[in-house]
Design a protein around this motif. Structure first.
Motif, PDB file in Angstrom:
ATOM      1  N   THR A 181      40.996  40.147  33.958  1.00  0.00           N
ATOM      2  CA  THR A 181      40.712  41.432  34.899  1.00  0.00           C
ATOM      3  C   THR A 181      40.129  40.709  36.021  1.00  0.00           C
ATOM      4  N   TYR A 182      40.984  41.077  37.400  1.00  0.00           N
ATOM      5  CA  TYR A 182      40.806  40.525  38.452  1.00  0.00           C
ATOM      6  C   TYR A 182      40.382  41.645  39.573  1.00  0.00           C
ATOM      7  N   LEU A 183      39.856  41.015  40.906  1.00  0.00           N
ATOM      8  CA  LEU A 183      39.547  41.878  41.950  1.00  0.00           C
ATOM      9  C   LEU A 183      40.115  41.353  43.199  1.00  0.00           C
ATOM     10  N   TRP A 204      35.043  39.703  35.961  1.00  0.00           N
ATOM     11  CA  TRP A 204      36.169  39.103  37.024  1.00  0.00           C
ATOM     12  C   TRP A 204      36.688  37.721  36.341  1.00  0.00           C
ATOM     13  N   ALA A 205      37.963  37.820  36.209  1.00  0.00           N
ATOM     14  CA  ALA A 205      38.576  36.206  35.683  1.00  0.00           C
ATOM     15  C   ALA A 205      38.664  35.499  37.091  1.00  0.00           C
ATOM     16  N   ALA A 206      39.024  36.256  38.285  1.00  0.00           N
ATOM     17  CA  ALA A 206      39.071  35.660  39.468  1.00  0.00           C
ATOM     18  C   ALA A 206      39.106  36.686  40.651  1.00  0.00           C
ATOM     19  N   ILE A 207      38.752  36.562  41.589  1.00  0.00           N
ATOM     20  CA  ILE A 207      38.698  37.408  42.885  1.00  0.00           C
ATOM     21  C   ILE A 207      39.696  36.778  44.095  1.00  0.00           C
ATOM     22  N   LYS A 286      47.367  32.614  37.131  1.00  0.00           N
ATOM     23  CA  LYS A 286      46.984  31.480  36.366  1.00  0.00           C
ATOM     24  C   LYS A 286      45.446  31.436  35.962  1.00  0.00           C
ATOM     25  N   GLN A 287      44.608  32.461  36.296  1.00  0.00           N
ATOM     26  CA  GLN A 287      43.143  32.440  35.949  1.00  0.00           C
ATOM     27  C   GLN A 287      42.869  33.037  34.765  1.00  0.00           C
TER      28      GLN A 287
END
Length: 291
Positions: A181-183, A204-207, A286-287
């Motif tokens: 889940t990303y932002l 978040w997995a990445a932002i 990729k994250q």
């Protein structure tokens, strides 16, 4: 020069690049709350959808837009991107700016959710020091919100809550991979990405904040130590802001953080959105959230 801390208690002024696409309005577009309530919705549907829900704290229907790839399988689930619009924008912001957005969602299998953020000028709960009395990115004077500090604080809190509400609704309606889940967000949404990114870092997995790094602002990076961050800014934006973005990436690398940087050559504040978004998608894909 001392840094402005990215915490709500401070009321200092900072210089912020932000764009104003239209006059601020709550709810987005011309549809009234009553009109939104009458618009049909199909739970679990695929494709590009204008959606809405009743925001109880605000006492009105609130729009959001979502794209669900045709490949979505409710038995398997999908990763999710939550995208925050810039000042003056609404839930259509990225769809209007990035014509290949549906194709990108199909390519990577992302569900893409774009909240209204309660208003075109909600700031996603960011402290009142953002943007302070700073001019707009185009050089125009800062419009006054017409609200007292207490009213503005409540207004921004509703903007933050709207994002959280849409995240909850999408997770309830679709099978979302909680580890992917990303932002992301641009300009005002870039600051919202930093703010909600560090405040809910375990979500978040990445932002990916876009055009949202300024000199002398403390972005609470230790809270994001385990969250990969992609920073981007247009090459033709304010040189001080470009330099601050580069230094931010150097700082994160020195901290051992996973980070990336993209600077489209010659791109303006608004013109950087289209060439940057595909790069953001590739980075996010990729994250995976660290446990």
């Amino acid at each position: 020069m001392n840094k402005t801390s990215f915490v709500p208690a401070l009321m200092l002024l900072v210089t912020v690049p932000w764009a104003m696409a239209q006059a601020p309005a709550v709810g987005g577009g011309s549809a009234s709350s009553q009109d939104l309530a009458q618009q049909a919705q199909t739970p679990g549907a695929k494709g590009d959808q204008q959606r809405h829900y009743f925001f109880e704290a605000a006492g009105k229907e609130m729009p959001y837009r979502i794209y669900v790839p045709r490949s979505y399988d409710p038995k398997v689930g999908a990763p999710l991107i939550v995208a925050l619009h810039g000042y003056g924008g609404n839930q259509n912001y990225f769809f209007d700016s990035v014509k290949e957005l549906p194709a990108l969602c199909e390519q990577y299998g992302f569900i893409f959710a774009a909240p209204m953020g309660f208003a075109t000028d909600g700031w996603y709960g960011a402290p009142l020091s953002i943007p302070g009395a700073a001019p707009r990115s185009g050089g125009g004077s800062t419009p006054t919100p017409g609200r007292s500090p207490d009213e503005e604080t409540r207004y921004r809190a509703r903007s933050e809550q709207d994002v959280r509400n849409v995240l909850e609704i999408v997770n309830r309606e679709y099978k979302i991979d909680s580890d992917r889940t990303y932002l992301m967000g641009h300009s005002m949404g870039g600051f919202g990405t930093w703010w909600l990114g560090q405040k809910y870092a375990d979500t978040w997995a990445a932002i990916a904040p876009m055009s949202g790094v300024l000199p002398n602002v403390d972005y609470q990076l230790p809270k994001l130590k385990a969250v990969p961050v992609m920073v981007s800014i247009g090459g033709a934006e304010n040189p001080a802001w470009v330099e601050a973005s580069r230094k931010q990436v150097d700082t994160m690398k020195a901290m051992g953080m996973t980070t990336d940087y993209f600077e489209p050559e010659g791109a303006t504040h608004g013109g950087m959105i289209a060439p940057t978004t595909p790069q953001v998608f590739a980075f996010l894909a990729k994250q995976k959230r660290a446990r």
